[in-house]
Motif scaffolding. Structure first.
Motif, mmCIF file in Angstrom:
data_model
loop_
_atom_site.group_PDB
_atom_site.id
_atom_site.type_symbol
_atom_site.label_atom_id
_atom_site.label_comp_id
_atom_site.label_asym_id
_atom_site.label_seq_id
_atom_site.Cartn_x
_atom_site.Cartn_y
_atom_site.Cartn_z
ATOM 1 N N SER A 87 50.972 -22.946 -19.923
ATOM 2 C CA SER A 87 51.944 -21.898 -20.246
ATOM 3 C C SER A 87 52.744 -21.507 -19.012
ATOM 4 O O SER A 87 52.319 -21.755 -17.873
ATOM 5 N N ARG A 88 53.891 -20.906 -19.261
ATOM 6 C CA ARG A 88 54.726 -20.349 -18.196
ATOM 7 C C ARG A 88 55.280 -19.010 -18.688
ATOM 8 O O ARG A 88 55.463 -18.813 -19.886
ATOM 9 N N GLN A 89 55.551 -18.128 -17.735
ATOM 10 C CA GLN A 89 56.174 -16.849 -18.070
ATOM 11 C C GLN A 89 57.541 -16.751 -17.392
ATOM 12 O O GLN A 89 57.758 -17.340 -16.326
ATOM 13 N N TYR A 90 58.434 -15.998 -18.004
ATOM 14 C CA TYR A 90 59.732 -15.757 -17.390
ATOM 15 C C TYR A 90 59.567 -14.929 -16.111
ATOM 16 O O TYR A 90 58.727 -14.024 -16.047
ATOM 17 N N THR A 91 60.358 -15.256 -15.087
ATOM 18 C CA THR A 91 60.374 -14.491 -13.841
ATOM 19 C C THR A 91 61.777 -13.926 -13.634
ATOM 20 O O THR A 91 62.714 -14.259 -14.368
ATOM 21 N N HIS A 123 56.113 -37.246 -26.558
ATOM 22 C CA HIS A 123 55.967 -38.704 -26.576
ATOM 23 C C HIS A 123 54.515 -39.123 -26.325
ATOM 24 O O HIS A 123 54.048 -40.120 -26.889
ATOM 25 N N ILE A 124 53.801 -38.383 -25.477
ATOM 26 C CA ILE A 124 52.400 -38.726 -25.194
ATOM 27 C C ILE A 124 51.431 -37.824 -25.961
ATOM 28 O O ILE A 124 50.223 -37.832 -25.707
ATOM 29 N N GLY A 125 51.964 -37.047 -26.907
ATOM 30 C CA GLY A 125 51.122 -36.174 -27.711
ATOM 31 C C GLY A 125 50.461 -35.062 -26.927
ATOM 32 O O GLY A 125 49.432 -34.525 -27.351
ATOM 33 N N GLY A 126 51.037 -34.711 -25.761
ATOM 34 C CA GLY A 126 50.453 -33.649 -24.932
ATOM 35 C C GLY A 126 49.037 -33.954 -24.472
ATOM 36 O O GLY A 126 48.262 -33.034 -24.188
ATOM 37 N N ASP A 127 48.672 -35.219 -24.377
ATOM 38 C CA ASP A 127 47.301 -35.654 -24.084
ATOM 39 C C ASP A 127 46.935 -35.368 -22.621
ATOM 40 O O ASP A 127 47.513 -35.973 -21.707
ATOM 41 N N PRO A 128 45.960 -34.479 -22.353
ATOM 42 C CA PRO A 128 45.580 -34.177 -20.967
ATOM 43 C C PRO A 128 45.070 -35.401 -20.209
ATOM 44 O O PRO A 128 45.310 -35.533 -19.005
ATOM 45 N N ALA A 129 44.359 -36.303 -20.894
ATOM 46 C CA ALA A 129 43.845 -37.506 -20.227
ATOM 47 C C ALA A 129 45.000 -38.367 -19.717
ATOM 48 O O ALA A 129 44.939 -38.923 -18.611
ATOM 49 N N LYS A 130 46.059 -38.480 -20.512
ATOM 50 C CA LYS A 130 47.222 -39.253 -20.086
ATOM 51 C C LYS A 130 47.930 -38.568 -18.914
ATOM 52 O O LYS A 130 48.426 -39.240 -17.998
ATOM 53 N N LEU A 131 47.972 -37.240 -18.924
ATOM 54 C CA LEU A 131 48.586 -36.516 -17.817
ATOM 55 C C LEU A 131 47.780 -36.691 -16.533
ATOM 56 O O LEU A 131 48.356 -36.817 -15.446
ATOM 57 N N ASP A 139 56.309 -26.181 -25.670
ATOM 58 C CA ASP A 139 55.238 -26.751 -24.857
ATOM 59 C C ASP A 139 55.620 -26.647 -23.389
ATOM 60 O O ASP A 139 56.596 -27.248 -22.938
ATOM 61 N N GLN A 140 54.880 -25.863 -22.618
ATOM 62 C CA GLN A 140 55.163 -25.614 -21.207
ATOM 63 C C GLN A 140 54.145 -26.294 -20.284
ATOM 64 O O GLN A 140 53.989 -25.907 -19.123
ATOM 65 N N THR A 141 53.466 -27.311 -20.759
ATOM 66 C CA THR A 141 52.434 -27.979 -19.960
ATOM 67 C C THR A 141 53.025 -28.560 -18.677
ATOM 68 O O THR A 141 54.079 -29.202 -18.694
ATOM 69 N N SER A 193 59.249 -32.864 -19.466
ATOM 70 C CA SER A 193 60.050 -32.188 -20.478
ATOM 71 C C SER A 193 59.256 -32.101 -21.776
ATOM 72 O O SER A 193 58.258 -32.810 -21.967
ATOM 73 N N GLN A 194 59.697 -31.236 -22.685
ATOM 74 C CA GLN A 194 59.021 -31.129 -23.979
ATOM 75 C C GLN A 194 59.123 -32.443 -24.750
ATOM 76 O O GLN A 194 58.203 -32.815 -25.488
ATOM 77 N N LYS A 195 60.204 -33.166 -24.554
ATOM 78 C CA LYS A 195 60.360 -34.473 -25.209
ATOM 79 C C LYS A 195 59.345 -35.477 -24.652
ATOM 80 O O LYS A 195 58.737 -36.246 -25.403
ATOM 81 N N GLU A 196 59.157 -35.461 -23.341
ATOM 82 C CA GLU A 196 58.178 -36.363 -22.718
ATOM 83 C C GLU A 196 56.757 -36.008 -23.151
ATOM 84 O O GLU A 196 55.935 -36.896 -23.424
ATOM 85 N N LEU A 197 56.467 -34.720 -23.218
ATOM 86 C CA LEU A 197 55.142 -34.282 -23.650
ATOM 87 C C LEU A 197 54.880 -34.694 -25.094
ATOM 88 O O LEU A 197 53.779 -35.140 -25.436
#
Length: 269
Positions: free
Chosen positions: A127-131, A86-94, A151-153, A80-84
């Motif tokens: 990113s994500r696009q509407y379908t 929380h970790i600062g959107g960090d790719p290493a953490k993901l 944030d759509q990561t 979720s955007q809230k979870e992202l």
């Protein structure tokens, strides 16, 4: 935290994963090489598309499958955007989190295997696009192909159907996350419990990043809220109301300890 087993490329799991791996390069196709996001796996943060296709296809070849049977599976991890945040959107953490998710995946088969016994690769997308399946498109408030807000990561995972080969031509254990073999009592016997997997991934995120998950953020709450069984829906609604009341409840003020001590001394005279 959502774990979704749908594939962006429909009906392609019976052959090479070339189409899926190529699809997952769509964001990179718009970026210069130094900004592109590589695939990753258990051992490496940088794996090429060529290596992904070779690894998955080679491990699925000559394993005794009939024509059209799945050779690999794909699923996404959708924080979720809230979870992202929380970790600062960090790719290493993901990436680190995804590696633990794949341990959960292996263990969930109940066959004594670990992530290192699998052949899997993952890719972060931003990113994500509407379908046409999105409610906003159906209601006319968004257009198909329009970028989604915020944030759509998310992380795409490709995993071979089979345990990793130790030698060329070896036939190895088949591992399907889409089949539940249930015993008479309803418990998972020889199969994959997707609910257990999703909930394990929630717990992993919370423990790994010290995330305080509210009841309304849990998979069990979302499942109950969508249930056709009215008591489940009512229970979920009641939990949400209680959680909001508790969140909004004023916290008791802490009295000044010095003032308390002065008052105590005065009364003891």
């Amino acid at each position: 935290m959502v774990t979704n087993f749908s594939s962006p490329i429909k009906g392609a799991n019976g052959g090479s994963c070339q189409r899926l791996a190529g699809y997952l390069e769509k964001e990179n196709n718009q970026l210069p090489p130094h900004q592109q996001e590589a695939f990753f796996c258990a051992q490496s943060d940088k794996v090429s598309q060529t290596e992904v296709v070779a690894g998955i296809d080679r491990n699925g070849a000559a394993q005794g499958l009939k024509s059209g049977q799945d050779r690999f599976y794909t699923f996404t991890i959708d924080p979720s955007q809230k979870e992202l945040a929380h970790i600062g959107g960090d790719p290493a953490k993901l990436r680190d989190y995804t590696r633990v998710v794949m341990e959960n995946y292996a263990q969930n088969f109940g066959k004594g295997i670990e992530s290192k016994d699998l052949v899997w690769y993952a890719k972060i997308e931003y990113s994500r696009q509407y379908t046409h399946e999105d409610k906003a498109v159906q209601e006319g408030t968004a257009q198909k192909g329009q970028p989604k807000e915020g944030d759509q990561t998310h992380i795409h995972i490709i995993v071979s159907r089979f345990k990793e080969r130790q030698q060329e031509g070896e036939r190895t254990m088949s591992l399907s996350p889409l089949t539940n073999h249930r015993q008479a009592g309803g418990a998972i016997g020889n199969g994959f419990d997707r609910v257990n997997f999703i909930q394990a991934n929630e717990r992993t995120f919370d423990q790994q990043f010290n995330y305080q998950r509210e009841q309304t953020e849990t998979f069990s709450h979302a499942k109950a809220a969508k249930s056709e069984h009215q008591p489940d829906r009512l229970a979920a609604r009641e939990q949400a109301i209680k959680a909001q009341i508790e969140k909004d409840r004023p916290q008791p003020q802490t009295r000044d300890r010095t003032a308390e001590q002065t008052q105590s001394n005065y009364l003891s005279r």
